[in-house]
Design an enzyme around this catalytic site. Structure first.
Site: not given
Ligand code: NDP
Ligand SMILES: O=C(O)C1=N[C@H](C(=O)O)C[C@H](O)C1
Length: 238
Positions: A130, A134
């Site tokens: 990743h 991440k």
């Molecule tokens: N299921 C799926 O298909 C996928 C899952 N994911 C998962 O989704 C999540 C987000 O990914 P991504 O967008 O890349 O991450 P980012 O860090 O870019 O975004 C997460 C956002 O949520 C905010 N945040 C974190 N904790 C809190 C909280 N307690 N309350 C409110 N806001 C909060 C962060 O703020 P701050 O930056 O200030 O902490 C940030 O703005 C990760 O866990 C990732 O692994 C990602 C892609 C696909």
């Molecule tokens: O954090 C990410 O970017 C992603 N998170 C998910 C994971 O933890 O598997 C899904 C995807 O791989 C992207």
């Protein structure tokens, strides 16, 4: 369909863009670190909440969706301990949680389970790669795939002190760098042969589109905890 976004990072912003581009979608609001308190004070009038933030928001988020009876699409990873708590919301509202909203990984997981059965005795290693930002390791998808492989002794990385590979070990390797949206390989090593299954995401748009597909199919569903496969096949039935 009015969508409340929880988490406004890489995934939240991608979802916002897709919502703006879709005729059937409208943004009901955005929750991020600076306005979590609004979850306790407001009703955003959303048809669905899509969460890509972090498990730390779960107490406020679960109170909100139960109070307003809003279906929840949850995609943040790192929910192992709370996994059951997320699913138990299904007693009262429609909810889906999966660590990966791509169709390809969903199918890969099924094939990995089948290969595990067919290639009994092969050594298994899992590699996930990743982007440099991440926060969690191993990835949520790695954990999803490991669940298909049953009970094993997991070896995270491998250190000089580990010595020889033991039967039943699965090595789990997390690589981080650059802008890679997500790659997962499960490799089965036999005598003089290997079978390798790899999924590569070329953009995080596939995860956002998958979450929106899940949202469209969750809205109007009976309360329950749904799998991504169930919601995908629900679309085929319609
Ligand atoms: N299921 C799926 O298909 C996928 C899952 N994911 C998962 O989704 C999540 C987000 O990914 P991504 O967008 O890349 O991450 P980012 O860090 O870019 O975004 C997460 C956002 O949520 C905010 N945040 C974190 N904790 C809190 C909280 N307690 N309350 C409110 N806001 C909060 C962060 O703020 P701050 O930056 O200030 O902490 C940030 O703005 C990760 O866990 C990732 O692994 C990602 C892609 C696909
Ligand atoms: O954090 C990410 O970017 C992603 N998170 C998910 C994971 O933890 O598997 C899904 C995807 O791989 C992207």
């Amino acid at each position: 369909m009015r969508v409340l976004l929880s988490g406004y990072g890489r995934m939240g912003k991608m979802l916002h863009q897709l919502i703006d581009e879709a005729d059937d979608l409208e943004l009901a609001g955005v929750i991020d670190v600076d306005n979590v308190a609004e979850l306790a004070q407001c009703d955003f009038g959303a048809d669905v909440v899509i969460d890509f933030s972090s498990p730390t928001i779960f107490p406020e988020l679960s109170s909100y969706v139960l109070r307003t009876k809003t279906p929840l699409v949850c995609g943040a990873t790192g929910y192992e301990e709370q996994g059951q708590a997320v699913k138990s919301l299904g007693d009262q509202i429609p909810v889906i949680y999966t660590e990966n909203y791509s169709v390809g990984v969903n199918v890969m997981a099924q094939v990995v389970g089948e290969l595990n059965r067919l290639l009994a005795g092969f050594d298994i290693e899992l590699v996930e790669t990743h982007h440099r930002y991440k926060k969690d390791a191993p990835s949520g998808t790695a954990q999803l795939l490991l669940r298909q492989l049953g009970e094993h002794h997991l070896v995270y990385g491998r250190s000089p002190a580990d010595g020889e590979r033991q039967p039943g070990d699965i090595g789990v390797h997390s690589l981080r760098g650059g802008t890679v949206p997500g790659e997962h390989s499960v490799i089965f090593y036999g005598e003089d042969e290997t079978v390798e299954l790899t999924h590569r995401a070329f953009s995080r748009q596939i995860f956002a589109q998958g979450a929106l597909t899940a949202a469209r199919r969750l809205v109007g569903s009976e309360p329950g905890s749904y799998t991504f496969a169930q919601l995908l096949s629900k679309g085929q039935d319609a």
